[in-house]
Write a protein that holds these residues in place. Structure first.
Motif, PDB file in Angstrom:
ATOM      1  N   ILE A 142      -3.854   8.887   7.598  1.00  0.00           N
ATOM      2  CA  ILE A 142      -3.707   8.822   6.689  1.00  0.00           C
ATOM      3  C   ILE A 142      -3.586   7.042   6.206  1.00  0.00           C
ATOM      4  O   ILE A 142      -3.580   6.427   5.625  1.00  0.00           O
ATOM      5  CB  ILE A 142      -2.001   9.023   5.660  1.00  0.00           C
ATOM      6  CG1 ILE A 142      -1.603  10.671   5.223  1.00  0.00           C
ATOM      7  CG2 ILE A 142      -0.996   7.878   4.689  1.00  0.00           C
ATOM      8  CD1 ILE A 142      -0.254  10.807   4.909  1.00  0.00           C
ATOM      9  N   TRP A 153      -0.768  10.082  -4.037  1.00  0.00           N
ATOM     10  CA  TRP A 153      -1.535   9.193  -2.955  1.00  0.00           C
ATOM     11  C   TRP A 153      -1.968   8.907  -1.665  1.00  0.00           C
ATOM     12  O   TRP A 153      -2.504   8.540  -1.360  1.00  0.00           O
ATOM     13  CB  TRP A 153       0.098   7.391  -2.906  1.00  0.00           C
ATOM     14  CG  TRP A 153      -0.221   7.393  -4.266  1.00  0.00           C
ATOM     15  CD1 TRP A 153      -0.767   6.190  -4.470  1.00  0.00           C
ATOM     16  CD2 TRP A 153       1.463   7.066  -4.604  1.00  0.00           C
ATOM     17  NE1 TRP A 153       0.049   6.348  -6.484  1.00  0.00           N
ATOM     18  CE2 TRP A 153       1.791   6.643  -6.304  1.00  0.00           C
ATOM     19  CE3 TRP A 153       2.761   8.243  -4.632  1.00  0.00           C
ATOM     20  CZ2 TRP A 153       2.137   6.452  -6.807  1.00  0.00           C
ATOM     21  CZ3 TRP A 153       3.773   8.701  -5.255  1.00  0.00           C
ATOM     22  CH2 TRP A 153       3.672   7.083  -6.554  1.00  0.00           C
ATOM     23  N   LEU A 154      -2.235  10.595  -1.621  1.00  0.00           N
ATOM     24  CA  LEU A 154      -2.846  11.396  -0.300  1.00  0.00           C
ATOM     25  C   LEU A 154      -4.324  10.775  -0.647  1.00  0.00           C
ATOM     26  O   LEU A 154      -4.244  12.075  -1.301  1.00  0.00           O
ATOM     27  CB  LEU A 154      -1.664  12.198   0.676  1.00  0.00           C
ATOM     28  CG  LEU A 154      -0.385  11.821   0.658  1.00  0.00           C
ATOM     29  CD1 LEU A 154       0.185  13.253   1.065  1.00  0.00           C
ATOM     30  CD2 LEU A 154       0.043  10.913   1.380  1.00  0.00           C
ATOM     31  N   PRO A 155      -5.024  10.772   1.301  1.00  0.00           N
ATOM     32  CA  PRO A 155      -6.076  10.499   0.736  1.00  0.00           C
ATOM     33  C   PRO A 155      -6.347  12.088   0.677  1.00  0.00           C
ATOM     34  O   PRO A 155      -6.200  13.202   2.314  1.00  0.00           O
ATOM     35  CB  PRO A 155      -6.997  10.034   1.957  1.00  0.00           C
ATOM     36  CG  PRO A 155      -5.696   9.534   2.879  1.00  0.00           C
ATOM     37  CD  PRO A 155      -4.212  10.348   2.148  1.00  0.00           C
ATOM     38  N   THR A 215      -6.913   4.431   5.377  1.00  0.00           N
ATOM     39  CA  THR A 215      -6.201   3.222   3.702  1.00  0.00           C
ATOM     40  C   THR A 215      -5.936   2.103   3.902  1.00  0.00           C
ATOM     41  O   THR A 215      -5.385   1.550   3.220  1.00  0.00           O
ATOM     42  CB  THR A 215      -5.456   4.420   3.245  1.00  0.00           C
ATOM     43  OG1 THR A 215      -4.343   4.597   4.204  1.00  0.00           O
ATOM     44  CG2 THR A 215      -5.816   5.743   2.865  1.00  0.00           C
ATOM     45  N   THR A 258       0.279   3.918   0.647  1.00  0.00           N
ATOM     46  CA  THR A 258       0.505   5.188   2.092  1.00  0.00           C
ATOM     47  C   THR A 258       0.819   5.162   3.284  1.00  0.00           C
ATOM     48  O   THR A 258       1.618   5.835   3.634  1.00  0.00           O
ATOM     49  CB  THR A 258      -0.897   4.964   2.325  1.00  0.00           C
ATOM     50  OG1 THR A 258      -2.212   3.800   2.265  1.00  0.00           O
ATOM     51  CG2 THR A 258      -2.321   6.303   1.301  1.00  0.00           C
ATOM     52  N   ILE A 266       5.043   6.154   2.489  1.00  0.00           N
ATOM     53  CA  ILE A 266       4.681   7.166   2.183  1.00  0.00           C
ATOM     54  C   ILE A 266       4.912   7.519   3.626  1.00  0.00           C
ATOM     55  O   ILE A 266       5.899   8.145   4.351  1.00  0.00           O
ATOM     56  CB  ILE A 266       3.810   7.914   1.443  1.00  0.00           C
ATOM     57  CG1 ILE A 266       3.580   7.688   0.590  1.00  0.00           C
ATOM     58  CG2 ILE A 266       3.701   9.431   2.047  1.00  0.00           C
ATOM     59  CD1 ILE A 266       2.746   7.874  -0.410  1.00  0.00           C
ATOM     60  N   SER A 267       3.621   6.985   4.811  1.00  0.00           N
ATOM     61  CA  SER A 267       4.495   7.435   5.796  1.00  0.00           C
ATOM     62  C   SER A 267       5.118   7.162   6.770  1.00  0.00           C
ATOM     63  O   SER A 267       5.840   7.141   7.483  1.00  0.00           O
ATOM     64  CB  SER A 267       2.740   6.401   7.003  1.00  0.00           C
ATOM     65  OG  SER A 267       1.795   7.376   6.091  1.00  0.00           O
ATOM     66  N   ARG A 304       1.017  -1.410  -0.171  1.00  0.00           N
ATOM     67  CA  ARG A 304      -0.201   0.001   0.197  1.00  0.00           C
ATOM     68  C   ARG A 304       1.182   1.296  -0.058  1.00  0.00           C
ATOM     69  O   ARG A 304       1.763   1.714   1.342  1.00  0.00           O
ATOM     70  CB  ARG A 304      -0.713  -0.185   1.294  1.00  0.00           C
ATOM     71  CG  ARG A 304      -1.609  -1.613   0.803  1.00  0.00           C
ATOM     72  CD  ARG A 304      -2.746  -0.956   2.750  1.00  0.00           C
ATOM     73  NE  ARG A 304      -3.562  -1.858   1.758  1.00  0.00           N
ATOM     74  CZ  ARG A 304      -5.441  -1.928   1.361  1.00  0.00           C
ATOM     75  NH1 ARG A 304      -5.369  -0.315   0.819  1.00  0.00           N
ATOM     76  NH2 ARG A 304      -6.097  -2.856   1.643  1.00  0.00           N
ATOM     77  N   PRO A 324      -4.640  16.537   0.159  1.00  0.00           N
ATOM     78  CA  PRO A 324      -3.264  16.017   0.195  1.00  0.00           C
ATOM     79  C   PRO A 324      -1.973  16.950  -0.072  1.00  0.00           C
ATOM     80  O   PRO A 324      -1.453  16.409   0.163  1.00  0.00           O
ATOM     81  CB  PRO A 324      -4.014  15.562  -0.834  1.00  0.00           C
ATOM     82  CG  PRO A 324      -5.423  16.101  -1.499  1.00  0.00           C
ATOM     83  CD  PRO A 324      -6.112  16.363  -0.074  1.00  0.00           C
TER      84      PRO A 324
END
Length: 409
Positions: free
Chosen positions: A321, A386-388, A325, A209, A212-213, A207, A274
């Protein structure tokens, strides 16, 4: 601010929030105390960097593994065993002067036994409050976390300067045991069971997210560890063999924490867009760069207070995030990877800062911090697609099952 009153009305929220803060508090103390303790014991910051690097390797391994074990064995057994083992290892490093290689091995074990409190508590949160209050709870948690990462070094410096670094390590171990027991015995911890994930270890990293996190958290927290070491070095008199820093560094770091706390309460609960993560990182970067203008205590305190306004909101964004997700059964492991990124970031930032201080003094560590934040901002900007967008949405984990379409013959 009414959101925080609403949160307090939910059963168990206040106890979980305060107890997990106490249990996680040593994580904010350890990087600075180990840096000072090993520098004092072996005479240079590079040795401290080796020990911190060993600890970071252990943390990199333990984070997702121990988090996943909570789904198999339960939260309480995993948290209790790791808390006791980790605390005992810290006391051993504090009281025994051993060869550097053996001390580094003990630090590796400290990392491997780091209690997975962060993934545990963030897995609990969606079960404690309704979805429309979860952003506020993550914001409050982020502000509390900043007390860990910024006030932790303040306590570490003050205790070490007054009583010695060995006592500082023992104090950190005490927080770990007492706070861990308080959190583990919370009724909420016993009532929530994490379902077993149906996928293999590491599959959650597919995933975007979560990746990224984890990456953003690594660089973000590493920058704090670097600047904290730089602030301590800036107010440590040349030739001070104790290497304990001074009250001035505690004041500056406390102002940094104050800015983060204010920012978390005022900004962190706002609906995430985002671009929110990038904006909050840039606020911290601006404050860090301004530290290079002067090492005057009040200048540093002012610019770090202003930069700190973006710190807790950035951590709240990371939690939002992940929670919005991934599936609930995968939440603990996802936060395990994010937590690993942050904990390894602490050790890595301190290690890099130690080398920079040896080479260029306190400004070198500040430059390292700014460079880490710049990379963090670049990652957040590149990942924006890709961020919500959580405006007008409740934050809740993805459903465990999806719709299966069966074609008709």
């Amino acid at each position: 601010m009414g959101i925080y009153r609403e949160l307090a009305r939910n059963p168990g929220v206040v106890r979980v929030l305060i107890s997990q803060l106490t249990a996680r508090f040593p994580f904010g103390m350890l990087s600075i105390i180990l840096l000072l303790h090993i520098q004092l014991a072996y005479g240079d910051y590079t040795s401290a960097g080796i020990v911190l690097a060993a600890q970071s390797v252990g943390q990199a391994i333990s984070g997702p593994v121990s988090s996943r074990l909570m789904g198999r064995l339960g939260m309480r057994p995993v948290l209790a065993l790791t808390s006791l083992l980790c605390a005992a290892l810290l006391v051993a490093i504090a009281v025994a002067h051993l060869p550097l290689a053996i001390t580094a091995g003990l630090a590796l074990l400290v990392g491997l036994t780091t209690p997975p409190v962060t993934p545990a508590v963030r897995t609990l949160y969606p079960k404690l409050v309704p979805g429309n209050q979860l952003a506020g709870l993550f914001s409050l948690d982020a502000a509390a976390q900043e007390l860990i990462w910024v006030m932790g070094p303040v306590v570490a410096v003050l205790v070490s300067s007054q009583f010695g670094t060995a006592v500082g390590l023992c104090v950190a171990a005490g927080f770990m045991v007492v706070g861990g027991a308080w959190f583990i015995l919370s009724p909420s911890v016993g009532s929530v069971k994490i379902p077993r994930s149906q996928r293999g270890l590491g599959a959650i990293l597919r995933r975007p997210t979560v990746v990224i996190s984890t990456v953003v958290g690594f660089f973000f927290v590493a920058s704090f560890a670097a600047i904290e070491a730089g602030i301590v070095a800036a107010f440590t008199p040349a030739g001070d063999g104790a290497g304990h820093g001074s009250i001035e560094s505690g004041i500056v770091l406390a102002l940094f924490a104050g800015g983060s706390l204010v920012g978390g309460l005022l900004i962190g609960h706002r609906a995430m867009r985002p671009w929110s993560l990038l904006l909050r990182i840039l606020m911290v970067l601006a404050g860090t760069l301004l530290c290079l203008v002067s090492l005057n205590i009040w200048w540093l305190g002012t610019v770090l207070f202003l930069g700190g306004l973006g710190t807790a909101p950035a951590f709240a964004a990371i939690s939002n995030i992940v929670s919005s997700t991934v599936k609930f059964s995968e939440t603990a492991e996802a936060y395990g990877w994010v937590g690993t990124g942050q904990l390894v970031g602490v050790a890595t930032g301190s290690a890099l800062a130690g080398v920079a201080i040896d080479a260029a003094g306190a400004p070198g560590a500040i430059v390292v911090s700014a460079a880490l934040l710049l990379v963090c901002a670049i990652v957040a900007a590149a990942a924006m697609r890709w961020l919500p967008d959580l405006k007008g949405r409740h934050i809740e984990p993805l459903p465990e099952t999806g719709t299966l379409t069966i074609p008709l013959p």
